[in-house]
Design an enzyme around this catalytic site. Structure first.
Site, PDB file in Angstrom:
ATOM      1  N   ARG A 211      -9.499   8.006  -0.776  1.00 36.87           N
ATOM      2  CA  ARG A 211     -10.396   8.449   0.292  1.00 36.87           C
ATOM      3  C   ARG A 211     -11.329   9.542  -0.200  1.00 36.87           C
ATOM      4  NH1 ARG A 211     -10.223   7.698   5.663  1.00 36.87           N
ATOM      5  NH2 ARG A 211      -8.879   6.027   6.336  1.00 36.87           N
TER       6      ARG A 211
ATOM      7  N   HIS B  84      -3.549  -4.594   7.793  1.00 39.56           N
ATOM      8  CA  HIS B  84      -3.682  -3.463   8.706  1.00 39.56           C
ATOM      9  C   HIS B  84      -2.771  -3.640   9.915  1.00 39.56           C
ATOM     10  CE1 HIS B  84      -5.201   0.176  10.420  1.00 39.56           C
ATOM     11  NE2 HIS B  84      -5.846   0.377   9.295  1.00 39.56           N
TER      12      HIS B  84
ATOM     13  N   ARG C 114      -7.181  12.825   0.963  1.00 36.50           N
ATOM     14  CA  ARG C 114      -6.071  13.344   1.779  1.00 36.50           C
ATOM     15  C   ARG C 114      -4.710  12.883   1.253  1.00 36.50           C
ATOM     16  NH1 ARG C 114      -7.015   9.902   7.290  1.00 36.50           N
ATOM     17  NH2 ARG C 114      -9.089  10.802   7.090  1.00 36.50           N
TER      18      ARG C 114
ATOM     19  N   HIS D 186      -5.704   3.714  -1.516  1.00 41.14           N
ATOM     20  CA  HIS D 186      -7.035   4.013  -0.967  1.00 41.14           C
ATOM     21  C   HIS D 186      -7.439   5.408  -1.450  1.00 41.14           C
ATOM     22  CE1 HIS D 186      -9.674   4.202   2.944  1.00 41.14           C
ATOM     23  NE2 HIS D 186     -10.365   4.490   1.862  1.00 41.14           N
TER      24      HIS D 186
ATOM     25  N   GLU E  58     -10.822  -9.414   3.194  1.00 41.23           N
ATOM     26  CA  GLU E  58      -9.541  -9.021   3.784  1.00 41.23           C
ATOM     27  C   GLU E  58      -9.794  -8.889   5.273  1.00 41.23           C
ATOM     28  OE1 GLU E  58      -7.176  -5.975   1.923  1.00 41.23           O
ATOM     29  OE2 GLU E  58      -6.320  -5.385   3.849  1.00 41.23           O
TER      30      GLU E  58
ATOM     31  N   HIS F   5       1.034   6.292   1.693  1.00 38.51           N
ATOM     32  CA  HIS F   5       1.814   7.273   2.446  1.00 38.51           C
ATOM     33  C   HIS F   5       2.961   7.892   1.659  1.00 38.51           C
ATOM     34  CE1 HIS F   5      -0.922   6.838   5.593  1.00 38.51           C
ATOM     35  NE2 HIS F   5      -0.640   5.563   5.805  1.00 38.51           N
TER      36      HIS F   5
ATOM     37  N   GLU G 139      -8.668   0.459  -2.679  1.00 39.31           N
ATOM     38  CA  GLU G 139      -9.499   0.476  -1.471  1.00 39.31           C
ATOM     39  C   GLU G 139     -10.482   1.623  -1.623  1.00 39.31           C
ATOM     40  OE1 GLU G 139      -7.063   0.892   1.965  1.00 39.31           O
ATOM     41  OE2 GLU G 139      -6.049  -0.989   1.626  1.00 39.31           O
TER      42      GLU G 139
ATOM     43  N   ASN H  80       0.852  -1.188   0.000  1.00 38.20           N
ATOM     44  CA  ASN H  80       0.000   0.000   0.000  1.00 38.20           C
ATOM     45  C   ASN H  80       0.894   1.246   0.000  1.00 38.20           C
ATOM     46  OD1 ASN H  80      -1.405   2.292   1.093  1.00 38.20           O
ATOM     47  ND2 ASN H  80      -3.058   0.943   1.707  1.00 38.20           N
TER      48      ASN H  80
ATOM     49  N   THR I 176      -8.110   3.446   8.537  1.00 36.99           N
ATOM     50  CA  THR I 176      -9.355   2.673   8.622  1.00 36.99           C
ATOM     51  C   THR I 176      -9.438   1.982   9.983  1.00 36.99           C
ATOM     52  OG1 THR I 176      -8.921   2.234   6.299  1.00 36.99           O
ATOM     53  CG2 THR I 176     -10.782   1.091   7.286  1.00 36.99           C
TER      54      THR I 176
HETATM   55  N1  PXP Z   1      -5.796  -3.027   4.295  1.00 40.22           N
HETATM   56  C1  PXP Z   1      -6.738  -2.062   4.388  1.00 40.22           C
HETATM   57  C2  PXP Z   1      -8.129  -2.405   3.995  1.00 40.22           C
HETATM   58  C3  PXP Z   1      -6.413  -0.756   4.811  1.00 40.22           C
HETATM   59  O1  PXP Z   1      -7.375   0.186   4.898  1.00 40.22           O
HETATM   60  C4  PXP Z   1      -5.075  -0.463   5.111  1.00 40.22           C
HETATM   61  C5  PXP Z   1      -4.697   0.929   5.506  1.00 40.22           C
HETATM   62  O2  PXP Z   1      -4.879   1.783   4.427  1.00 40.22           O
HETATM   63  C6  PXP Z   1      -4.119  -1.492   4.985  1.00 40.22           C
HETATM   64  C7  PXP Z   1      -4.512  -2.768   4.603  1.00 40.22           C
HETATM   65  C8  PXP Z   1      -2.683  -1.268   5.266  1.00 40.22           C
HETATM   66  O3  PXP Z   1      -2.508  -0.962   6.614  1.00 40.22           O
HETATM   67  P1  PXP Z   1      -1.101  -0.460   7.129  1.00 40.22           P
HETATM   68  O4  PXP Z   1      -0.821   0.833   6.443  1.00 40.22           O
HETATM   69  O5  PXP Z   1      -1.299  -0.332   8.598  1.00 40.22           O
HETATM   70  O6  PXP Z   1      -0.098  -1.521   6.738  1.00 40.22           O
END
Ligand code: PXP
Length: 245
Positions: free
Chosen positions: A45, A194, A49, A43, A151, A10, A70, A7, A101
């Site tokens: 959003r 997550h 953001r 994601h 997931e 960031h 996402e 992901n 999330t």
């Molecule tokens: N899976 C989902 C559905 C999420 O919303 C997120 C956070 O955007 C992640 C995985 C990844 O989480 P993390 O950034 O804590 O690894």
């Protein structure tokens, strides 16, 4: 083989902090891809953001690995997904004020709405996943609304790990294992994510029927020191090692 979805939200968070043209999101995605990421997750959003609409469109066109979007069930976001057609979409709950999330989607209480969104996305050829807490009721509901994947939310597991609370960590991993097994037995693909990092991913990667782990924050945070490629490679190595144990 358990797959790693990276992901890269960031990377965009950093860019948006200055509303600058860098760091370049496509360059980041390609670095992850070359380092062995099996998919790239972003994601979009509702408050935009970090990830922007143009990011998703560009990644969709340029990436070799599947793009996993996402998304919430807000109508404009659903329409955007139908137009952009990522390989996969993961439906998540979304609250404006949250840092990330916070909980899983309550599929059981919103079956009709979610069923309709799942059907629309699937009819465009998108593989649909639902981000849910590791609960039997939610897994059964995901199957009822004809999702392709679940997931499972590993956030609670990750926070117990961080607090070194062994009893609750063990309880959470059992919940994820049980829900994952049920998902697989119902024909659903079992993904998780997550809060996973370099110290807590192993036991999750080793669960039976695990398909993909979606990991973001810890990989991007490590990349500040090592660069993206070593950060992704190290996570891949760790996942592979856990599979063998
Ligand atoms: N899976 C989902 C559905 C999420 O919303 C997120 C956070 O955007 C992640 C995985 C990844 O989480 P993390 O950034 O804590 O690894």
């Amino acid at each position: 083989m358990v797959r790693l979805g990276v992901n890269i939200d960031h990377v965009a968070t950093l860019r948006q902090a200055r509303k600058a043209g860098f760091p370049d999101l496509l360059q980041a995605a390609r670095a992850c891809e070359s380092a062995g990421a099996d998919s790239i997750t972003v994601h979009l959003r509702e408050d935009r953001r970090h990830i922007q609409d143009a990011d998703v469109s560009l990644l969709r066109k340029k990436l070799k690995v599947p793009l996993n979007l996402e998304m919430s069930v807000a109508e404009d976001i659903v329409r955007f997904a139908l137009k952009t057609r990522p390989a996969e979409a993961c439906i998540v709950p979304e609250k404006r004020q949250e840092l990330t999330t916070e909980g899983g989607l309550d599929v059981s209480s919103n079956k009709e709405k979610i069923r309709k969104v799942v059907a629309r996305l699937k009819s465009s050829g998108i593989i649909v996943s639902l981000f849910i807490d590791p609960e039997i009721k939610q897994v059964e509901s995901a199957a009822e609304v004809a999702a392709d994947c679940v997931e499972l939310h590993t956030g609670a597991y990750a926070s117990y790990c961080a607090r070194k609370d062994k009893k609750n960590t063990a309880r959470e991993i059992l919940k994820i294992r049980t829900a994952g097994k049920l998902a697989a037995s119902l024909g659903l693909r079992f993904n998780a994510g997550h809060g996973l990092d370099y110290s807590n991913t192993g036991p999750v990667a080793g669960l039976p029927a695990m398909h993909t782990l979606n990991i973001g924050f810890s990989v991007i945070a490590r990349a500040v020191f090592t660069g993206l490629s070593p950060a992704v490679k190290e996570m891949k190595r760790l996942i592979r090692k856990s599979e063998r144990n």
